[in-house]
Design a protein around this motif. Structure first.
Motif, PDB file in Angstrom:
ATOM      1  N   ASP A 190     -20.890  -0.948  -9.454  1.00 12.57           N
ATOM      2  CA  ASP A 190     -19.836  -1.221 -10.430  1.00 12.57           C
ATOM      3  C   ASP A 190     -20.368  -1.607 -11.810  1.00 12.57           C
ATOM      4  OD1 ASP A 190     -17.898  -0.779  -8.459  1.00 12.57           O
ATOM      5  OD2 ASP A 190     -18.046  -2.853  -7.762  1.00 12.57           O
ATOM      6  N   THR A 191     -21.666  -1.397 -12.055  1.00 14.59           N
ATOM      7  CA  THR A 191     -22.248  -1.828 -13.326  1.00 14.59           C
ATOM      8  C   THR A 191     -22.503  -0.684 -14.290  1.00 14.59           C
ATOM      9  OG1 THR A 191     -24.497  -1.677 -12.465  1.00 14.59           O
ATOM     10  CG2 THR A 191     -23.371  -3.818 -12.254  1.00 14.59           C
ATOM     11  N   PHE A 192     -22.108   0.518 -13.943  1.00 17.84           N
ATOM     12  CA  PHE A 192     -22.371   1.655 -14.824  1.00 17.84           C
ATOM     13  C   PHE A 192     -21.255   2.680 -14.727  1.00 17.84           C
ATOM     14  CE2 PHE A 192     -24.098   2.870 -10.763  1.00 17.84           C
ATOM     15  CZ  PHE A 192     -23.803   4.219 -10.648  1.00 17.84           C
ATOM     16  N   ASN A 193     -21.210   3.534 -15.718  1.00 17.26           N
ATOM     17  CA  ASN A 193     -20.292   4.676 -15.709  1.00 17.26           C
ATOM     18  C   ASN A 193     -21.124   5.925 -15.483  1.00 17.26           C
ATOM     19  OD1 ASN A 193     -17.959   3.190 -16.294  1.00 17.26           O
ATOM     20  ND2 ASN A 193     -18.513   3.159 -18.459  1.00 17.26           N
ATOM     21  N   ARG A 194     -20.586   6.846 -14.745  1.00 13.90           N
ATOM     22  CA  ARG A 194     -21.318   8.062 -14.401  1.00 13.90           C
ATOM     23  C   ARG A 194     -20.556   9.278 -14.923  1.00 13.90           C
ATOM     24  NH1 ARG A 194     -22.626   9.382  -8.149  1.00 13.90           N
ATOM     25  NH2 ARG A 194     -22.180  11.578  -8.352  1.00 13.90           N
ATOM     26  N   LEU A 195     -21.264  10.144 -15.613  1.00 15.67           N
ATOM     27  CA  LEU A 195     -20.687  11.382 -16.108  1.00 15.67           C
ATOM     28  C   LEU A 195     -21.511  12.522 -15.525  1.00 15.67           C
ATOM     29  CD1 LEU A 195     -18.802  12.967 -18.045  1.00 15.67           C
ATOM     30  CD2 LEU A 195     -20.611  12.735 -19.755  1.00 15.67           C
ATOM     31  N   LEU A 196     -20.857  13.376 -14.774  1.00 20.25           N
ATOM     32  CA  LEU A 196     -21.540  14.506 -14.157  1.00 20.25           C
ATOM     33  C   LEU A 196     -21.366  15.735 -15.033  1.00 20.25           C
ATOM     34  CD1 LEU A 196     -20.385  13.900 -10.477  1.00 20.25           C
ATOM     35  CD2 LEU A 196     -22.537  13.236 -11.543  1.00 20.25           C
ATOM     36  N   LEU A 197     -22.466  16.354 -15.397  1.00 20.90           N
ATOM     37  CA  LEU A 197     -22.428  17.487 -16.304  1.00 20.90           C
ATOM     38  C   LEU A 197     -21.571  18.625 -15.767  1.00 20.90           C
ATOM     39  CD1 LEU A 197     -23.428  18.541 -19.001  1.00 20.90           C
ATOM     40  CD2 LEU A 197     -25.449  19.416 -17.842  1.00 20.90           C
ATOM     41  N   HIS A 198     -21.600  18.849 -14.463  1.00 21.68           N
ATOM     42  CA  HIS A 198     -20.811  19.953 -13.915  1.00 21.68           C
ATOM     43  C   HIS A 198     -19.307  19.670 -13.938  1.00 21.68           C
ATOM     44  CE1 HIS A 198     -21.529  17.506 -10.275  1.00 21.68           C
ATOM     45  NE2 HIS A 198     -20.322  17.899  -9.948  1.00 21.68           N
ATOM     46  N   GLU A 199     -18.918  18.454 -14.321  1.00 18.34           N
ATOM     47  CA  GLU A 199     -17.499  18.135 -14.449  1.00 18.34           C
ATOM     48  C   GLU A 199     -17.013  18.209 -15.902  1.00 18.34           C
ATOM     49  OE1 GLU A 199     -16.995  14.332 -12.570  1.00 18.34           O
ATOM     50  OE2 GLU A 199     -17.276  15.167 -10.563  1.00 18.34           O
ATOM     51  N   VAL A 200     -17.931  18.448 -16.838  1.00 18.55           N
ATOM     52  CA  VAL A 200     -17.577  18.589 -18.247  1.00 18.55           C
ATOM     53  C   VAL A 200     -17.143  20.037 -18.466  1.00 18.55           C
ATOM     54  CG1 VAL A 200     -18.469  18.486 -20.607  1.00 18.55           C
ATOM     55  CG2 VAL A 200     -19.221  16.798 -18.924  1.00 18.55           C
ATOM     56  N   ALA A 201     -16.159  20.238 -19.324  1.00 18.06           N
ATOM     57  CA  ALA A 201     -15.651  21.584 -19.596  1.00 18.06           C
ATOM     58  C   ALA A 201     -16.794  22.502 -20.026  1.00 18.06           C
ATOM     59  CB  ALA A 201     -14.581  21.536 -20.687  1.00 18.06           C
ATOM     60  N   LEU A 202     -16.836  23.691 -19.431  1.00 16.82           N
ATOM     61  CA  LEU A 202     -17.908  24.646 -19.690  1.00 16.82           C
ATOM     62  C   LEU A 202     -18.043  24.976 -21.175  1.00 16.82           C
ATOM     63  CD1 LEU A 202     -20.126  26.442 -18.532  1.00 16.82           C
ATOM     64  CD2 LEU A 202     -18.399  28.213 -18.161  1.00 16.82           C
ATOM     65  N   GLU A 203     -16.930  25.042 -21.901  1.00 18.46           N
ATOM     66  CA  GLU A 203     -16.997  25.362 -23.328  1.00 18.46           C
ATOM     67  C   GLU A 203     -17.797  24.301 -24.093  1.00 18.46           C
ATOM     68  OE1 GLU A 203     -13.503  24.744 -22.064  1.00 18.46           O
ATOM     69  OE2 GLU A 203     -13.902  26.643 -21.072  1.00 18.46           O
ATOM     70  N   LEU A 204     -17.604  23.030 -23.738  1.00 20.10           N
ATOM     71  CA  LEU A 204     -18.333  21.951 -24.409  1.00 20.10           C
ATOM     72  C   LEU A 204     -19.817  22.025 -24.098  1.00 20.10           C
ATOM     73  CD1 LEU A 204     -15.920  18.938 -23.813  1.00 20.10           C
ATOM     74  CD2 LEU A 204     -16.311  20.175 -25.943  1.00 20.10           C
ATOM     75  N   VAL A 205     -20.138  22.266 -22.844  1.00 17.94           N
ATOM     76  CA  VAL A 205     -21.542  22.346 -22.441  1.00 17.94           C
ATOM     77  C   VAL A 205     -22.207  23.551 -23.099  1.00 17.94           C
ATOM     78  CG1 VAL A 205     -23.119  22.557 -20.484  1.00 17.94           C
ATOM     79  CG2 VAL A 205     -21.060  21.169 -20.266  1.00 17.94           C
ATOM     80  N   THR A 206     -21.497  24.673 -23.147  1.00 20.80           N
ATOM     81  CA  THR A 206     -22.040  25.883 -23.774  1.00 20.80           C
ATOM     82  C   THR A 206     -22.331  25.638 -25.253  1.00 20.80           C
ATOM     83  OG1 THR A 206     -20.890  27.288 -22.185  1.00 20.80           O
ATOM     84  CG2 THR A 206     -21.618  28.342 -24.217  1.00 20.80           C
ATOM     85  N   THR A 207     -21.458  24.920 -25.934  1.00 20.01           N
ATOM     86  CA  THR A 207     -21.687  24.572 -27.343  1.00 20.01           C
ATOM     87  C   THR A 207     -22.939  23.710 -27.481  1.00 20.01           C
ATOM     88  OG1 THR A 207     -19.328  24.700 -27.814  1.00 20.01           O
ATOM     89  CG2 THR A 207     -20.663  23.437 -29.362  1.00 20.01           C
TER      90      THR A 207
END
Length: 191
Positions: free
Chosen positions: A27-44
């Protein structure tokens, strides 16, 4: 230390997942998984990474300011399909000092980008399953074959039922493949 923020990026290495999954840290961190980010944003982001990295290659080899063509960078960004590892490997391939020919290396890559990714995944799979027991090899064939053939992702529990193993066995069998598979946690709804 609550005002201090640390940004950590990593592949989903089993050791890191286990450490951050421990009750003291959960409970001490936030996790962001790249495969859950919109493909358009990652492609940019990948396109920006490629432009910046190729600018360094251009300087290193004293190439024309117009190199690389915007179309080539755009093509590579699309070929990456959201995978930074593909972009990073592409930059290494193009700027490889053993060839010292970024222009032709880039042409090869743009025309045959998929084999590079295939080779990369084969290398990852080879190192992940190097020197495994016959039993684990058979389990992986059954589990990975089922993952490939099912139309919709299954939860770890449903996948375990399909292949006839416990959910723990399925999870532990896939634990070294985080670089090439999205391996859900034991409680995640879909694989």
């Amino acid at each position: 230390l609550s005002p201090i923020r640390i940004f950590l990026t990593s592949r989903p290495d089993p050791h890191i997942l286990t450490s951050f999954g421990a009750p003291d840290y959960r409970d001490t961190f936030n996790r962001l998984l790249l495969h859950e980010v919109a493909l358009e944003l990652v492609t940019t982001d990948i396109q920006h990474f490629l432009e910046t990295s190729f600018a360094e290659v251009r300087e290193q080899y004293m190439l024309e300011e117009s190199w690389p063509a915007k179309e080539d960078v755009s093509t590579l960004s699309q070929l990456a399909m959201g995978l930074f590892i593909f972009a990073a490997t592409s930059v290494k391939f193009v700027g490889d000092a053993e060839y010292s020919d970024p222009t032709n290396q880039l042409k090869k890559l743009v025309s045959t980008g998929a084999p590079l990714l295939d080779d990369l995944y084969l290398q990852i799979l080879g190192s992940a399953i190097y020197r495994i027991s016959r039993e684990l090899s058979e389990r992986l064939k059954s589990i990975l074959g089922s993952i490939v053939l099912v139309r919709d992702p299954l939860s770890p529990t449903d996948l375990a039922r399909l292949v006839g193993y416990s959910a723990n066995t399925v999870y532990s069998s896939l634990s070294r493949l985080h670089s090439v598979l999205v391996v859900p946690g034991r409680d995640d709804p879909a694989a």
